[in-house]
Write an enzyme that holds these catalytic residues in place. Sequence first.
Site, PDB file in Angstrom:
ATOM      1  N   GLU A   1     -19.599   1.275  -0.166  1.00  0.00           N
ATOM      2  CA  GLU A   1     -19.739  -0.168   0.037  1.00  0.00           C
ATOM      3  C   GLU A   1     -19.934  -0.892  -1.287  1.00  0.00           C
ATOM      4  O   GLU A   1     -20.876  -0.580  -2.025  1.00  0.00           O
ATOM      5  CB  GLU A   1     -20.949  -0.442   0.943  1.00  0.00           C
ATOM      6  CG  GLU A   1     -21.296  -1.906   1.093  1.00  0.00           C
ATOM      7  CD  GLU A   1     -22.648  -2.109   1.775  1.00  0.00           C
ATOM      8  OE1 GLU A   1     -22.735  -3.020   2.612  1.00  0.00           O
ATOM      9  OE2 GLU A   1     -23.601  -1.367   1.466  1.00  0.00           O
TER      10      GLU A   1
ATOM     11  N   GLU B   1     -27.305  -6.059   9.420  1.00  0.00           N
ATOM     12  CA  GLU B   1     -28.146  -5.729   8.261  1.00  0.00           C
ATOM     13  C   GLU B   1     -28.557  -7.032   7.572  1.00  0.00           C
ATOM     14  O   GLU B   1     -28.165  -7.328   6.452  1.00  0.00           O
ATOM     15  CB  GLU B   1     -27.418  -4.806   7.281  1.00  0.00           C
ATOM     16  CG  GLU B   1     -28.379  -4.166   6.285  1.00  0.00           C
ATOM     17  CD  GLU B   1     -27.685  -3.325   5.237  1.00  0.00           C
ATOM     18  OE1 GLU B   1     -28.197  -2.244   4.921  1.00  0.00           O
ATOM     19  OE2 GLU B   1     -26.631  -3.755   4.724  1.00  0.00           O
TER      20      GLU B   1
END
Length: 260
Positions: free
Chosen positions: A142, A238
């Site tokens: 990521e 998140e």
Amino acid sequence: MNKFAVNLSTIYTEVPFLERFKKAGESGFSKVECQFPYAFSKEEVKMELERNQLSMVLINLPPGNWEKGDRGIAAMPERTAEFKKSVDEAIRYAQALDADKVHCMAGIVAESDREKARQVFMDNLLYAGTEMAKYGITLLIEPINPYDMPGYFLNNIDQAVEIIDVIGLPNVKLQFDFYHIERIHGNPLKIYQQYKDLVGHVQIADHPGRNEPGTGRMNYKDIFEYLNESYKGEIGLEYNPQGRSEESFKWIKSAEKGGA
């Protein structure tokens, strides 16, 4: 609610970690994710999943010593042996918790060391991806924005895509966090559309603030409309709730219909 996986590392932080599973179930979630479950035994975490009828979607590899500033170790040449041990530990947890996705954090790297770090990162990803493929686990990387995490090695989408392409393993994919891509590049939906075939997992938060959708200026209406049509996986929440965790889900009903 079945499409959303609440992140227990950032949401329900009003209570201790193992109590967050019950909170997630009470809020109507059936899926959760977390960053680092390793402070607790596999058995403890599995018990909370089963007790609250939840499934674990995603965990991270052990990040090194977080309290001392580590943000992953996969791109750090002097810690390759430690990284391989962390892969073994992540696989054990993923298997025990029936999580089929594991995110690998690269780590903080000095600008002068980036060229060497790139090769180390790729070698470690090749090793981890090969090992995890034996167990049906997808390995994710990521891009993380340099404002929230200065010095993080993997800090733009083109870099991540190139690495995935060079490694060439079908189970090594992109974790696409709309918040991070917004901060790095802007226009995250257009970038997602460009690279959607490489995406193995999606996460969301609004900007500015990294709070729930609807609290910032990102166009989550268009994002959810597109994801509802084209993305079959889970969407990880998140974000850091602006208020109480239970009050941060008001946007979900409209999001499930394609709005925000």
